[in-house]
Design an enzyme around this catalytic site. Structure first.
Site, short mmCIF file in Angstrom:
data_model
loop_
_atom_site.label_atom_id
_atom_site.label_comp_id
_atom_site.label_asym_id
_atom_site.label_seq_id
_atom_site.Cartn_x
_atom_site.Cartn_y
_atom_site.Cartn_z
N GLY A 1 0.81 -1.22 0.00
CA GLY A 1 0.00 0.00 0.00
C GLY A 1 0.84 1.26 0.00
O GLY A 1 0.72 2.10 -0.89
N LEU B 1 -6.11 -4.57 -4.49
CA LEU B 1 -6.34 -3.69 -5.64
C LEU B 1 -7.08 -2.40 -5.30
O LEU B 1 -7.13 -1.49 -6.11
CB LEU B 1 -7.10 -4.44 -6.75
CG LEU B 1 -6.40 -5.70 -7.29
CD1 LEU B 1 -7.14 -6.21 -8.52
CD2 LEU B 1 -4.95 -5.45 -7.65
N ARG C 1 -6.16 -0.23 -3.36
CA ARG C 1 -5.24 0.84 -2.98
C ARG C 1 -3.86 0.70 -3.60
O ARG C 1 -3.14 1.67 -3.75
CB ARG C 1 -5.13 0.92 -1.46
CG ARG C 1 -4.63 -0.37 -0.83
CD ARG C 1 -4.93 -0.43 0.66
NE ARG C 1 -4.29 -1.57 1.26
CZ ARG C 1 -4.73 -2.82 1.17
NH1 ARG C 1 -5.82 -3.09 0.48
NH2 ARG C 1 -4.09 -3.81 1.74
N LEU D 1 6.00 -6.15 12.16
CA LEU D 1 6.96 -5.70 13.16
C LEU D 1 8.35 -6.31 12.94
O LEU D 1 9.36 -5.61 13.01
CB LEU D 1 6.42 -6.10 14.54
CG LEU D 1 7.06 -5.47 15.75
CD1 LEU D 1 6.68 -4.01 15.82
CD2 LEU D 1 6.60 -6.19 17.01
N ARG E 1 10.24 -4.71 10.13
CA ARG E 1 10.58 -3.33 10.49
C ARG E 1 11.79 -3.29 11.41
O ARG E 1 12.70 -2.50 11.23
CB ARG E 1 9.40 -2.67 11.21
CG ARG E 1 8.28 -2.23 10.30
CD ARG E 1 7.32 -1.33 11.08
NE ARG E 1 6.44 -0.66 10.17
CZ ARG E 1 5.17 -1.03 9.95
NH1 ARG E 1 4.66 -2.04 10.61
NH2 ARG E 1 4.43 -0.38 9.08
N CYS F 1 -7.19 -21.25 30.44
CA CYS F 1 -8.49 -21.74 30.88
C CYS F 1 -9.64 -20.94 30.28
O CYS F 1 -10.72 -21.47 30.05
CB CYS F 1 -8.58 -21.76 32.41
SG CYS F 1 -7.61 -23.12 33.11
N CYS G 1 20.17 0.32 19.40
CA CYS G 1 20.95 1.38 18.78
C CYS G 1 22.05 1.97 19.65
O CYS G 1 22.84 2.77 19.17
CB CYS G 1 20.05 2.48 18.22
SG CYS G 1 19.31 3.56 19.45
#
Lengths: 665, 571
Positions: free
Chosen positions: A32, A82, A84, A144, A147, A198, A487
């Site tokens: 998209g 289709l 989008r 996720l 990414r 449960c 990072c």
């Protein structure tokens, strides 16, 4: 005649236009947002060969950094794309997105340079060196895991990343640069919802409980990989231990029934097992129903009057399954259940070795889950739902529309302009551009020295087109979180000839000699391979032991000394021949000079970004505490299975052996 | 698809499966009724200037399946078009832009019909009833001001939503002309905002249920198991009774009282989840069910109060709701109950209690509707659908009305007037985040076009000259446009009867000036990226206007691509 790119040059200015044209960018995902980003890149001239600047520029650029747009996507086109994903048409269904995207986009602008690759971004060939070849990376992904992976690769390659995503009317764009901004993993992402075992298996009270039961328990037990082998259910404090034990026996019994698959009585056997026998057992547990309504037992035979032969039920179920917006009656659910069991059995028998997986777009699996969930809902007095509604809940469907994608993609590329503008000043040492017709810019964008001004003035951008007042808003980018595990380390490279006989000892020696490590540990993809108390692996060859693999391998070096320098992450790669860098082993660290600041100083600080001292100190003590705890644990444990430990270390959320039911598929 | 535009809307189940699958992800937002509205639409795009924004807008409407579109554009494709417009190819060079873009847009969705009109705008508009086939008009700048005024007049007469769109360099803006009364029932409010449990006005059935569920709670006679499963709705009702006894029959009203009340609830049990849920719900659930001012405005609107035989169903139902409100001092109950910790049987009972009350309320409103229909002599053929009444009752607290306002069309040498909005807009001038300066810059841009173009009848649509388009225009045009913008700004301040002092005044002037300069620098060119973004914004609003779902922009939206932000102004 007017020049083709007059409008672009006039708005961006010649220096930035030139930079955009010379750029080499990577687009991960051609869905998209990806289709829209690709269109915007093509129409803004990204990576288009410089034509009217003459041959001089083209000759300056090596083949490795040839201006172009590289698109990577492993998916194929589906009908529901289709509405989008405008580069795809009906005739493209089942073809690779990346290839069709290139084909369609090139029709509009044949002079554009697009390299389309139908590959998985996790593939080995997309290593750090691959990422280093780009000026900018765009993430246009839907999950996720990918990414986070691209985030890490961009950090390792020190390439700016523009991350984006949409849900319904909302969208978000975020620029990420190592040492400058927060990375994708600086903020924890919300965990997937899981339910106590449960609730799912014995006492459901909402439709979703029954859907999870059908999708994550019954379906895999019958047609897929059994629960114990895959991700499963959380045993929580509220779960009754005895009940959990009984549930295991129940699942075992289901496996026996699986053996009847292909026989005409299979559907009935399954039905009577899960909706009659198991429910009868539950009803017998009186204490469970003191304050709850007892579940109702269903029996296949009770529907016998409404059907003649099992063949007919299957046929009827098939017809009913087409009406996915209607709420099926009990008998109709049974018919759909029978036809789905029939279809899935045939598929399983046709290819025995391959377990089936639930897929919301696989109609047979959806029919099975919808009808089984509804039958169970009936048993427990829970309202039934249409298959269409169940599909959304079971498939975790996120609404998606063309407008949100168009908006988010445009915002991504706007941020790209800012980053490239910022980068050009860094490189060329221009602090301020004058405003004129030929070299225009927004002077307040460039000279604004205010806090939060980074990456050429890039911002975190939020879209909410459902709102009527604040559709697009921004926030300043934030410096990296000093304790971010992804990072905060220093990233460097370790190269090894593919025929090298280097051992772990060679690497340890290299690290000791080159970087002055004393007390330290090394973690590979397989787990911790070396620490002060673990020397068993030292004689193993780096390559044979699998510590270094072709492609995306990483080794993390953790300084356990008092000095506590930040972690060093080495991305590993093969060089074709033995080099002379280190005649002993051929191991080579890149770059030559690696500076490892102490953990007390944040990475951001070492890169010249101001951090407040209080913050840094606070974090340092936290890091140290975590560090000591970890070391203690490591020391206590015997190295039995490095693999198991590696797993536990990777996943922050440690789960019991029963795991958690994941709503996501 | 075009043939059955006026057929009876099919029920949800009858949308063919393949189409439903293609549109699945959007149907989950606006449903089958929204999709049908989209498919019954014919959009007219009057495309001018570089024309990228117009085409990008259509792209976002063709994909979700708008019925038909027509592009009116007499421009011939140039080299510059190819560089910025994705929906043109090399072979388009020298051909009509309308036909070429329509052709390529149609490739996106075989279910959509596209048409191209290449005759000049001024002759097109001179025809009789030329706008009647269309349900919505998009106009992109630059356009001859007289033609824009004519389009506006036609659109107002036909009550067709019309958008006037600018996109220049890093900036864009669009204004929406909606009918003078544009009511929306399906506003899709946030789920958290829709919970309406009437805890301050419980009816007998709810009271009794709560009493039964909490019997023995005060005395500590409930088993731990039962206590942990009392639905929080019942807990709050129980403690409200206790509070009333201790406070002379009054309910907790102020924030302090509610906080105090929350303590009381917490004292019941500090650990159980249902007590936590009850505490968390105190502040947001204990509000009297009074309608907000915009709903009250609708209930008291002249259209509601002066019904006649042909009033739109919206107003008849609004009147029926108003009658209900006067009688009960509350709106009809929506009837939904949020998830909560409870035994399934109790939860289902609770749901039924709310559903039953909602049905009763709705039945009463329906009775009012039927009486009003009779009273106004409404033809039985126009009888209002029961479903519509039901839907209205469910969303009664969130209905919305937009009063459409005309565009400001500049006149050469004559400063625009802000009328009743002057005071509010003058205040915007000194707000740091406002984009009123950008709006004024666009007005000045329009004014420049109006004063620098030869009459359209002589030179055709191409006679329009935009600032900065000539090779050496930059400095001179910047000065001109900035001068006009400053005049507009001063006249706005004067019209508002206010004044802005230095240094603030100079700052505002500078800000307006920098918008003007950037705009002139673009020379009327569109940046594809900004055009694409604007196309996204406009298409989103078009969908809102067509589906009559969600609350649309009222009435002008500005985008600043330098700061990456939008702002909405009511001009």
């Amino acid at each position: 005649m007017q020049r083709r790119d007059r409008g672009i040059a006039q708005s961006l200015g010649l220096p930035l236009t030139k930079r955009v044209k010379e750029s080499r960018v990577l687009l991960v995902g051609a869905g998209g947002i990806g289709c829209e980003v690709l269109k915007n890149l093509v129409c803004s001239g990204f990576g288009s060969l410089p034509q009217y600047y003459g041959g001089e520029i083209a000759s300056e650029i090596s083949d490795m950094r040839r201006p172009e747009i590289v698109v990577v996507d492993m998916d194929t086109i589906d009908l529901s794309n289709l509405n989008r994903q405008f580069l795809f048409r009906k005739q493209h269904i089942k073809k690779y997105k990346a290839l069709v995207a290139k084909e369609t986009a090139s029709q509009f602008n044949p002079s554009v340079n697009i390299d389309a690759q139908s590959g998985n971004i996790f593939d080995d060939k997309y290593d750090v060196a691959f990422f280093e070849g780009f000026d900018l990376v765009f993430n246009a992904l839907d999950n996720l895991a990918a990414r986070r992976h691209v985030n890490k690769m961009c950090l390792a390659a020190d390439v700016p990343l523009i991350e984006s995503g949409t849900t319904g009317f909302n969208g978000q764009v975020q620029a990420i640069k190592k040492g400058v901004t927060e990375c994708y993993d600086c903020n924890p992402k919300p965990a997937q919802k899981s339910f106590p075992i449960c609730t799912i298996r014995s006492t459901p009270s909402q439709p979703i409980h029954c859907i999870v039961w059908a999708k994550s328990y019954l379906f895999p037990e019958l047609f897929g990989t059994s629960e114990e082998d895959s991700a499963d259910v959380t045993v929580t404090e509220v779960d009754n231990v005895e009940e959990v034990a009984k549930l295991r026996i129940e699942a075992e019994a289901l496996k026996t029934i699986r053996g009847l698959m292909g026989k005409s009585e299979f559907a009935q056997a399954v039905f009577d097992k899960v909706f009659r026998d198991d429910i009868e057992r539950l009803r017998g547990m009186e204490e469970m129903w003191l304050s709850r309504r007892k579940p109702e037992v269903l029996c296949f035979e009770q529907f016998a009057p409404s059907m003649d032969k099992s063949e007919d039920v299957v046929e009827r179920g098939r017809a009913l399954a087409m009406k996915d917006q209607a709420i099926w009656s009990l008998a109709e659910n049974l018919a759909v259940f029978s036809s789905a069991v029939d279809a899935l059995s045939n598929r399983t028998l046709a290819s025995p070795g391959t377990p089936l997986e639930f897929d919301k777009d696989d109609k047979d699996t959806l029919d099975f889950v919808a009808s089984a969930a509804n039958l169970r809902s009936h048993v427990f007095g829970i309202p039934l739902n249409s298959e269409w509604e169940i599909k959304q809940m079971a498939g975790n469907i996120i609404p998606a529309i063309a407008t949100s994608n168009a908006l988010t993609a445009s915002l991504s590329v706007l941020e790209a302009f800012k980053i490239m503008r910022g980068a050009s000043f860094e490189q060329k040492g221009v602090s301020k551009l004058t405003i004129s017709h030929v070299a225009p810019t927004h002077n307040y964008m460039v000279t604004n020295g205010k806090e939060g001004f980074m990456l050429g003035g890039s911002k975190m951008v939020f879209l909410n087109s459902r709102s009527t007042e604040r559709m697009i808003t921004t926030q300043n980018l934030v410096p990296p979180q000093p304790d971010c595990a992804v990072c905060s380390p220093v990233y460097a490279k370790l190269r090894i000839p593919s025929n090298s006989s280097a051992t772990l000892q060679d690497l340890v020696t290299l690290l000791q000699e080159k970087l002055g490590y004393e007390d330290f540990s090394i973690q590979a993809d397989v787990g911790i391979i070396y620490d002060p108390d673990l020397e068993d692996n030292l004689e193993k060859g780096m390559i044979p032991a699998g510590y270094i693999k072709a492609g995306n391998g990483f080794l993390t070096v953790v300084d356990e000394g008092d000095e506590g320098r930040v972690d060093l992450v080495l991305s590993t790669s093969f060089t074709p021949n033995t080099t002379e860098a280190d005649p002993e082993s051929g191991l080579q660290l890149m770059p030559e000079e690696i500076s490892l600041p102490s953990k007390h100083k944040s990475v951001a600080e070492s890169n010249g970004q101001a951090m407040t001292t209080t913050e840094a100190t606070g974090d340092a003590s936290k890091v140290a505490a975590h560090f000591n705890a970890k070391r203690k644990r490591d020391a206590e444990e015997e190295v039995v299975g490095a693999k198991k430990r590696a797993k536990a270390d990777e996943e922050v959320m440690v789960v019991e052996d029963d795991g958690a039911i994941l709503l996501d598929d | 698809m075009a043939a059955d535009h006026h057929a009876v809307p099919p029920p949800l189940q009858d949308i063919p499966t393949a189409k439903e699958k293609k549109y699945d992800r959007q149907l989950r937002l606006w449903g089958a009724s929204g999709q049908i509205a989209l498919e019954e639409t014919h959009i007219l795009l009057i495309n001018n200037g570089p024309g990228v924004t117009g085409v990008e807008t259509l792209k976002n409407l063709v994909l979700p399946g708008v019925g038909q579109f027509t592009i009116l554009d007499s421009t011939v494709v140039s080299e510059a078009d190819l560089g910025v417009n994705f929906f043109l190819e090399d072979a388009s060079l020298g051909k009509f832009r309308a036909a070429e873009t329509a052709k390529l847009l149609m490739e996106l969705n075989p279910g959509v019909q596209g048409h191209a009109v290449t005759e000049p705008l001024e002759t097109f508009i001179a025809q009789d009833k030329v706008f009647t086939p269309y349900n919505l008009i998009l106009v992109t700048a630059p356009i001859d001001r007289n033609i824009l005024a004519q389009i506006q007049t036609h659109a107002q007469a036909l009550q067709i939503p019309t958008f006037y769109v600018h996109c220049v360099g890093y900036y864009s803006a669009f204004s929406v002309l909606l009918p003078p009364a544009f009511p929306i029932v399906d506003t899709h409010p946030d789920q958290t905002a829709t919970t309406d449990l009437r805890l301050l006005m419980p009816w007998p059935a709810l009271k009794e249920f709560a009493k039964a569920k909490t019997a023995g709670l005060f005395e500590g006679k409930l088993s731990a198991q039962d206590k942990a499963h009392v639905p929080w709705v019942c807990l709050l009702l129980h403690y409200l009774e206790q509070w009333k006894e201790e406070h002379e029959g009054k309910l907790p009203e102020s924030y302090a009282e509610k906080t105090e009340f929350r303590k009381l609830v917490r004292s019941g049990d500090p650990h159980e989840e249902n007590f936590h849920e009850a505490c968390a719900a105190v502040l947001k659930s204990l509000n009297p069910p009074t309608p907000n001012s915009s709903v009250r405005d609708i209930l008291n609107a002249p259209e509601t109060q002066n019904l006649d035989a042909t009033s739109q169903p919206f107003w008849v139902i609004a009147m029926a709701i108003q009658q209900f409100y006067i009688k009960h001092n509350q709106l009809p109950l929506p009837g939904a109950v949020p998830d909560m910790k409870a035994q399934s049987a109790d939860y289902i009972k609770l749901q039924n209690i709310y559903k039953t009350k909602a049905r009763e309320d709705c039945a009463e409103v329906l009775e009012n509707v039927r009486r009003l229909e009779k009273g106004t002599g409404r033809s039985p053929k126009l009888a209002i659908d029961e479903k519509e009444v039901e839907n209205f009752c469910k969303g009664a607290a969130h209905i919305h009305l937009v009063r459409g306002r005309p565009f400001q069309v500049v006149q050469a040498g004559q400063l625009v007037s802000f009328g009743d909005r002057a005071k509010a807009m003058a205040m915007e001038l000194t707000m740091p985040d406002s984009l009123i300066g950008l709006y004024i810059a666009f007005l000045a841009w329009d004014e420049y076009v109006a004063t620098h173009s030869s009459p359209a009848s002589e030179a055709g649509g191409e006679g329009l000259k935009v600032p900065g388009s000539g090779a050496d225009d930059f400095e001179g045009d910047t000065e001109k446009v900035t001068g006009i913008a400053h005049k507009i700004m001063d006249s706005l301040i004067k019209e508002a009867g206010t004044s802005i002092e230095d240094p603030e005044y100079s700052e505002v002037k500078d800000k307006v000036g920098s918008f003007c300069m950037e705009m002139v620098r673009a020379g009327g060119g569109e940046l594809h990226n900004v055009a694409s973004l604007t196309g996204g914004l406009v298409a989103q609003e078009v969908i809102k206007a067509l589906t009559k779902q969600y609350v649309p922009v009222d009435n002008t939206c500005l985008f600043d691509g330098v700061a990456s932000k939008t702002a909405v102004l009511r001009i």
